[in-house]
Design an enzyme around this catalytic site. Structure first.
Site, PDB file in Angstrom:
ATOM      1  N   LYS A  45       7.749  30.723 -14.715  1.00 27.12           N
ATOM      2  CA  LYS A  45       6.436  30.453 -15.487  1.00 27.12           C
ATOM      3  C   LYS A  45       6.414  31.038 -16.884  1.00 27.12           C
ATOM      4  O   LYS A  45       6.650  32.055 -16.981  1.00 27.12           O
ATOM      5  CB  LYS A  45       5.322  30.892 -14.620  1.00 27.12           C
ATOM      6  CG  LYS A  45       3.962  30.072 -14.779  1.00 27.12           C
ATOM      7  CD  LYS A  45       3.057  30.762 -13.947  1.00 27.12           C
ATOM      8  CE  LYS A  45       1.682  29.904 -13.797  1.00 27.12           C
ATOM      9  NZ  LYS A  45       2.130  28.556 -13.250  1.00 27.12           N
ATOM     10  N   ARG A  75      11.493  24.169  -6.509  1.00 34.38           N
ATOM     11  CA  ARG A  75      10.883  22.879  -6.331  1.00 34.38           C
ATOM     12  C   ARG A  75      12.144  22.238  -5.469  1.00 34.38           C
ATOM     13  O   ARG A  75      13.151  21.836  -5.946  1.00 34.38           O
ATOM     14  CB  ARG A  75      10.456  22.142  -7.390  1.00 34.38           C
ATOM     15  CG  ARG A  75       9.780  20.720  -6.925  1.00 34.38           C
ATOM     16  CD  ARG A  75       8.817  20.029  -8.167  1.00 34.38           C
ATOM     17  NE  ARG A  75       7.621  21.167  -8.278  1.00 34.38           N
ATOM     18  CZ  ARG A  75       7.547  20.892  -9.598  1.00 34.38           C
ATOM     19  NH1 ARG A  75       7.897  20.169 -10.639  1.00 34.38           N
ATOM     20  NH2 ARG A  75       6.315  21.591  -9.947  1.00 34.38           N
ATOM     21  N   HIS A 118       3.728  24.205   0.126  1.00 36.23           N
ATOM     22  CA  HIS A 118       4.065  25.245  -0.405  1.00 36.23           C
ATOM     23  C   HIS A 118       4.472  26.413   0.232  1.00 36.23           C
ATOM     24  O   HIS A 118       3.723  26.758   1.386  1.00 36.23           O
ATOM     25  CB  HIS A 118       2.957  25.901  -1.502  1.00 36.23           C
ATOM     26  CG  HIS A 118       2.504  24.789  -2.499  1.00 36.23           C
ATOM     27  ND1 HIS A 118       1.549  25.248  -3.223  1.00 36.23           N
ATOM     28  CD2 HIS A 118       3.020  23.621  -2.835  1.00 36.23           C
ATOM     29  CE1 HIS A 118       1.574  24.521  -4.333  1.00 36.23           C
ATOM     30  NE2 HIS A 118       2.362  23.457  -3.916  1.00 36.23           N
ATOM     31  N   GLU A 137       7.626  31.087  -5.134  1.00 33.47           N
ATOM     32  CA  GLU A 137       6.886  29.909  -4.744  1.00 33.47           C
ATOM     33  C   GLU A 137       8.113  28.743  -4.285  1.00 33.47           C
ATOM     34  O   GLU A 137       8.480  28.559  -5.425  1.00 33.47           O
ATOM     35  CB  GLU A 137       5.808  29.463  -5.367  1.00 33.47           C
ATOM     36  CG  GLU A 137       5.183  28.389  -4.560  1.00 33.47           C
ATOM     37  CD  GLU A 137       3.767  27.631  -5.333  1.00 33.47           C
ATOM     38  OE1 GLU A 137       2.790  28.045  -4.994  1.00 33.47           O
ATOM     39  OE2 GLU A 137       4.129  27.010  -6.496  1.00 33.47           O
ATOM     40  N   THR A 150       4.096  14.972 -11.186  1.00 35.35           N
ATOM     41  CA  THR A 150       4.477  15.062 -12.405  1.00 35.35           C
ATOM     42  C   THR A 150       3.667  14.522 -13.316  1.00 35.35           C
ATOM     43  O   THR A 150       3.302  14.951 -14.562  1.00 35.35           O
ATOM     44  CB  THR A 150       5.870  14.834 -12.468  1.00 35.35           C
ATOM     45  OG1 THR A 150       6.730  15.255 -11.458  1.00 35.35           O
ATOM     46  CG2 THR A 150       6.753  14.967 -13.698  1.00 35.35           C
TER      47      THR A 150
HETATM   48  P1  0O2 Z   1       3.121  24.774 -13.408  1.00 36.46           P
HETATM   49  O1  0O2 Z   1       3.870  26.233 -13.378  1.00 36.46           O
HETATM   50  O2  0O2 Z   1       3.069  24.349 -14.747  1.00 36.46           O
HETATM   51  O3  0O2 Z   1       3.400  23.771 -12.434  1.00 36.46           O
HETATM   52  P2  0O2 Z   1      -3.770  29.073  -4.760  1.00 36.46           P
HETATM   53  O4  0O2 Z   1      -4.822  28.029  -5.440  1.00 36.46           O
HETATM   54  O5  0O2 Z   1      -3.320  30.044  -5.509  1.00 36.46           O
HETATM   55  O6  0O2 Z   1      -4.437  29.665  -3.451  1.00 36.46           O
HETATM   56  P3  0O2 Z   1      -1.643  26.996  -4.425  1.00 36.46           P
HETATM   57  O7  0O2 Z   1      -2.668  25.727  -4.734  1.00 36.46           O
HETATM   58  O8  0O2 Z   1      -0.564  27.108  -3.723  1.00 36.46           O
HETATM   59  O9  0O2 Z   1      -2.545  28.323  -4.050  1.00 36.46           O
HETATM   60  O10 0O2 Z   1      -1.448  27.812  -6.017  1.00 36.46           O
HETATM   61  P4  0O2 Z   1      -1.861  27.124  -7.283  1.00 36.46           P
HETATM   62  O11 0O2 Z   1      -1.603  28.345  -8.150  1.00 36.46           O
HETATM   63  O12 0O2 Z   1      -3.137  26.188  -7.367  1.00 36.46           O
HETATM   64  O13 0O2 Z   1      -0.773  26.152  -7.792  1.00 36.46           O
HETATM   65  C1  0O2 Z   1       0.588  26.492  -7.765  1.00 36.46           C
HETATM   66  C2  0O2 Z   1       1.370  25.274  -8.275  1.00 36.46           C
HETATM   67  O14 0O2 Z   1       1.260  24.339  -7.296  1.00 36.46           O
HETATM   68  C3  0O2 Z   1       1.007  24.672  -9.751  1.00 36.46           C
HETATM   69  O15 0O2 Z   1       1.564  25.495 -10.656  1.00 36.46           O
HETATM   70  C4  0O2 Z   1       1.402  23.361  -9.724  1.00 36.46           C
HETATM   71  O16 0O2 Z   1       2.794  23.413  -9.737  1.00 36.46           O
HETATM   72  C5  0O2 Z   1       1.291  22.910  -8.059  1.00 36.46           C
HETATM   73  N1  0O2 Z   1      -0.260  22.334  -8.017  1.00 36.46           N
HETATM   74  C6  0O2 Z   1      -1.037  22.935  -7.322  1.00 36.46           C
HETATM   75  N2  0O2 Z   1      -1.997  22.214  -7.142  1.00 36.46           N
HETATM   76  C7  0O2 Z   1      -1.776  20.858  -8.094  1.00 36.46           C
HETATM   77  C8  0O2 Z   1      -2.477  19.836  -8.599  1.00 36.46           C
HETATM   78  O17 0O2 Z   1      -3.503  19.541  -8.116  1.00 36.46           O
HETATM   79  N3  0O2 Z   1      -1.587  18.827  -9.169  1.00 36.46           N
HETATM   80  C9  0O2 Z   1      -0.432  19.165  -9.592  1.00 36.46           C
HETATM   81  N4  0O2 Z   1       0.188  18.298 -10.304  1.00 36.46           N
HETATM   82  N5  0O2 Z   1       0.303  20.252  -9.339  1.00 36.46           N
HETATM   83  C10 0O2 Z   1      -0.354  21.233  -8.502  1.00 36.46           C
HETATM   84  P5  0O2 Z   1       0.585  25.311 -12.144  1.00 36.46           P
HETATM   85  O18 0O2 Z   1      -0.066  26.575 -12.323  1.00 36.46           O
HETATM   86  O19 0O2 Z   1       0.014  24.410 -12.194  1.00 36.46           O
HETATM   87  O20 0O2 Z   1       1.646  25.671 -12.959  1.00 36.46           O
END
Ligand code: 0O2
Length: 204
Positions: A45, A75, A118, A137, A150
């Site tokens: 990140k 991923r 995840h 993750e 994406t």
């Molecule tokens: P990046 O690196 O730009 O992708 P939590 O909510 O923490 O209990 P979760 O949902 O597993 O658990 O974690 P989080 O932090 O919400 O999401 C982790 C990553 O999952 C995100 O990274 C995205 O890559 C993906 N993700 C989660 N929700 C969505 C969504 O609604 N749309 C998309 N496109 N991706 C999602 P980041 O932080 O976005 O950063």
């Protein structure tokens, strides 16, 4: 905080996981059997994203390593929904990592329409100071889910998290279409696999 030094083991974890997952893919190829893995990507990140997420979730910087579980992200993209669960089961049997959390956003999609599986893992990495347990993750999703995620991610970035309602509705519909595509492809999975096997054999 010396971010570069802190993030170095995370970069190493990603490289090691990529090698191992790509190794799994090659083993399936050598056996001419369907690989549940289409491709693997990974990223640490970026520091601005870490800072932004820490602020949004009110994570103190000294707790970022403990509380932010996607600093190291890998991923795995698959052809079929079944493949996702094949990989999940395979990861459960491995001795080189420990699974500490799992979220199935496929059987239960997020409100945004996001679908993916995840896994949060703990992975021991050798550093010059000894073994460090790193949290990472692993996101496992189909090509169709990846296409959707994406594009949604780009739109979220463009609109700073406030995607206009009309576009949001389109995204919801696109998400359902992607899911339908996965369902339809699953029904002709055997045919597709057979075609790929013949193609692979011919080009050996
Ligand atoms: P990046 O690196 O730009 O992708 P939590 O909510 O923490 O209990 P979760 O949902 O597993 O658990 O974690 P989080 O932090 O919400 O999401 C982790 C990553 O999952 C995100 O990274 C995205 O890559 C993906 N993700 C989660 N929700 C969505 C969504 O609604 N749309 C998309 N496109 N991706 C999602 P980041 O932080 O976005 O950063």
């Amino acid at each position: 905080m010396n971010w570069e030094a802190m993030l170095a083991p995370y970069a190493q974890v990603i490289e090691e996981l990529k090698v191992k997952l790509k190794g799994m893919r090659s083993q399936f190829d050598y056996e001419s059997s369907h690989s549940p893995i289409e491709f693997v990507t990974g990223r640490v990140k970026p520091i601005p994203s870490i800072l932004e997420k820490a602020e949004n979730r009110q994570i103190p910087l000294e707790h970022v390593e403990r509380d932010m579980q996607d600093i190291a992200g890998v991923r795995v993209v698959c052809q079929f929904v079944d493949d996702i669960y094949t990989i999940v089961n395979m990861l459960h049997t491995r001795n080189d990592l420990t699974i500490v959390g799992e979220k199935d956003y496929i059987s239960e999609k997020k409100d945004s329409g996001y679908r993916s599986y995840h896994m949060i893992i703990e992975y021991p990495v050798e550093t010059i100071k000894g073994i460090k347990m790193v949290i990472a993750e692993i996101q496992i999703r189909t090509l169709a889910m990846n296409f959707w995620a994406t594009n949604e991610h780009s739109l979220n970035y463009k609109y700073k998290g406030n995607i206009p309602t009309e576009i949001k509705e389109r995204l919801q519909r696109a998400g359902e279409a992607a899911f339908k595509l996965d369902e339809e492809m699953s029904k002709i999975k055997d045919e597709v696999q057979e075609a790929r096997r013949i193609f692979h054999e011919k080009n050996k």
